[in-house]
Structures are given as structure tokens and as C-alpha cells.
Design a protein around this motif. Structure first.
Motif, PDB file in Angstrom:
ATOM      1  N   THR A  84     101.675   4.344 -26.814  1.00 22.58           N
ATOM      2  CA  THR A  84     101.580   5.804 -26.815  1.00 22.58           C
ATOM      3  C   THR A  84     101.061   6.297 -25.476  1.00 22.58           C
ATOM      4  O   THR A  84     101.631   7.201 -24.852  1.00 22.58           O
ATOM      5  CB  THR A  84     100.657   6.284 -27.949  1.00 22.58           C
ATOM      6  OG1 THR A  84     101.200   5.862 -29.207  1.00 22.58           O
ATOM      7  CG2 THR A  84     100.538   7.798 -27.946  1.00 22.58           C
ATOM      8  N   ARG A  85      99.968   5.687 -25.007  1.00 22.27           N
ATOM      9  CA  ARG A  85      99.385   6.061 -23.712  1.00 22.27           C
ATOM     10  C   ARG A  85     100.319   5.658 -22.566  1.00 22.27           C
ATOM     11  O   ARG A  85     100.520   6.429 -21.614  1.00 22.27           O
ATOM     12  CB  ARG A  85      98.030   5.371 -23.565  1.00 22.27           C
ATOM     13  CG  ARG A  85      97.447   5.377 -22.162  1.00 22.27           C
ATOM     14  CD  ARG A  85      96.834   6.702 -21.763  1.00 22.27           C
ATOM     15  NE  ARG A  85      96.335   6.629 -20.399  1.00 22.27           N
ATOM     16  CZ  ARG A  85      95.161   6.085 -20.065  1.00 22.27           C
ATOM     17  NH1 ARG A  85      94.375   5.575 -21.003  1.00 22.27           N
ATOM     18  NH2 ARG A  85      94.771   6.071 -18.806  1.00 22.27           N
ATOM     19  N   SER A 160      95.102   5.875 -32.475  1.00 17.40           N
ATOM     20  CA  SER A 160      95.493   4.779 -31.585  1.00 17.40           C
ATOM     21  C   SER A 160      95.054   3.432 -32.141  1.00 17.40           C
ATOM     22  O   SER A 160      93.863   3.226 -32.422  1.00 17.40           O
ATOM     23  CB  SER A 160      94.867   4.986 -30.201  1.00 17.40           C
ATOM     24  OG  SER A 160      94.977   3.821 -29.409  1.00 17.40           O
TER      25      SER A 160
END
Length: 238
Positions: A84-85, A160
Motif C-alpha cells: 500500500t505504501r 496496514s
């Protein structure tokens, strides 16, 4: 009652004795993983755990000659950040849909990973483009250690998995990844909104901590029009 010696510890002790006795001379190359698996009649995973143990003891050194990296639209992704990051850092406008987050029991996977417990945290996610087109389906299986016991109910830290694992003191420092191309099964095609049988990039990654223990296994289906597998080889100049 004497403490049970694990398979990889037994192998490490045998090789350590051979190093100390001179059977394996300083500077010599150890037999390859395949040869060691045949000699000790164990899996490659067990052999790698034994080699990690010898490395921690300072008896051997390893040199990475090959690396594999996943790229999205030509830009390499840093797995250590979490996808995601990493995708966000590359400017990709991707949203994540959590399909499943629960505690499960999987005896087959536990045996494959040589784990004593068959309890896992299962996390299935879709990565979706702004127009609603999925580009990946990821299924993570994490050994359900006590520090993660509340996560299936309470949810991930900031959404996360990477942050959740880090908060529990878990970080994959090394591991293995396999890649292939295969057709989508019916259920996968439905989730990804693609035709059944369409060819997608398939990867399986097993991440381990510094102590050799499994931190996470993740299998991914990646749209080959957006994702590529980048391979590096050799050692960079010092």
C-alpha cells in the motif's frame, strides 16, 4: 525433561563440528542446498534455517547473488514498506479492499512451513484502480502468535499489515519468492472481474525473521499488464 533439539539445530550442530574439526576448511564452499537436503533428508526450508543459525554464530558467510523484485508500471516496489505504501510512493492511485480478516486453522500449510501450530491469521485483499478495476488479489497467512491474537477481531493497525506486524515485534528480514504464470480459477476470476482462464502473474513469498521463523506467507495474483517481475543478478561493486 531435556529440551527437544529441532531439525535445523541438529543439522547446524553437525556442520559446526565439521567446521571446527577441519572437515570443512576455512574459505571452502559448503555443499549446496540440494545436496544438504539429500544428505540430511529434510526440506530446503530446514536447511536454510540451519545455514541461518551457522551465519548467526559467525561460522559461515553468505553472499546474495540473485534478487527478485516486483515492479508496478515499470517502477520497483519496496516490499519492506508494504505494498500500500510502496504503491503510493510510486504515485499509483490504488485502493485496498479487505475481503477477509479472520483466524483460521490450516494443518496443510503448517506442515509445509514446518510449524508446530496450525493457527493462522488470514488476510485477503484486492488492489483496485480508481475506475474500479482490480489489479491484484493477495492472500496473506501469518502464524497467529499471542501478540496478534486480537487482530482478527480488532483489525489492522492503520489498515496496514506491515505496521501491525512491526507493532508485534515481527519483521521479515529474508525469505524466498516463487513466480509463475497461471490461468485464473472461477472464484479468482469473479473477484478480479476478469474472464476465467485468463493468464495472470502468480507469486508466493515466504518471509522470515532474523531468527529464521516464518513471519508471513503471501500468495498474489498480479495483472501482467501492470505488474512485472524484475530480476537482479551478481553482486554490486563495493
Amino acid at each position: 525433561m531435556p529440551k527437544q533439539v529441532l531439525k535445523h539445530q541438529r543439522i547446524a550442530r553437525v556442520l559446526a563440528r565439521e567446521i571446527h574439526s577441519g572437515v570443512l576448511e576455512p574459505g571452502s564452499k559448503l555443499p549446496g542446498e540440494h545436496a544438504l537436503t539429500r544428505r540430511f533428508e529434510v526440506s530446503r526450508t530446514t536447511v536454510r534455517q540451519a545455514l541461518d543459525e551457522l551465519s548467526r554464530q559467525g561460522l559461515i558467510s553468505t553472499h546474495a547473488g540473485v534478487g527478485s523484485f516486483v515492479a508496478f508500471d515499470g517502477s520497483l516496489l519496496d516490499n519492506s514498506l508494504g505494498w500500500t505504501r510502496a504503491l503510493a510512493d510510486q504515485g499509483a492511485r490504488i485502493t485496498t479492499e479487505v475481503l477477509r480478516l479472520e483466524a483460521v486453522r490450516d494443518a496443510r500449510l503448517a506442515e509445509e512451513l514446518e510449524l508446530d501450530s496450525a493457527e493462522f491469521m488470514a488476510l485477503d485483499r484486492l488492489r483496485v484502480l480508481p475506475e474500479g478495476t482490480p489489479v491484484s488479489l493477495e492472500r496473506s497467512r501469518v502464524p497467529l502468535v499471542p501478540a496478534l491474537a486480537d487482530v482478527p477481531v480488532g483489525g489492522l493497525l492503520d489498515g496496514s499489515l506491515t505496521k501491525t506486524l512491526a507493532a508485534a515485534g515481527l519483521r521479515a528480514t529474508h525469505g524466498d519468492e516463487w513466480a509463475s504464470v497461471r490461468p485464473l480459477a472461477a472464484e479468482e476470476a469473479t473477484l478480479l472481474r476478469r474472464p476465467e482462464g485468463e493468464a495472470w502473474l502468480s507469486t508466493r513469498r515466504v518471509g522470515r525473521g532474523a531468527d529464521g521463523r516464518v513471519v508471513e506467507q503471501v500468495t498474489s495474483l498480479l495483472d501482467p499488464a501492470r505488474f512485472q517481475l524484475h530480476l537482479g543478478f551478481g553482486e554490486p561493486p563495493q
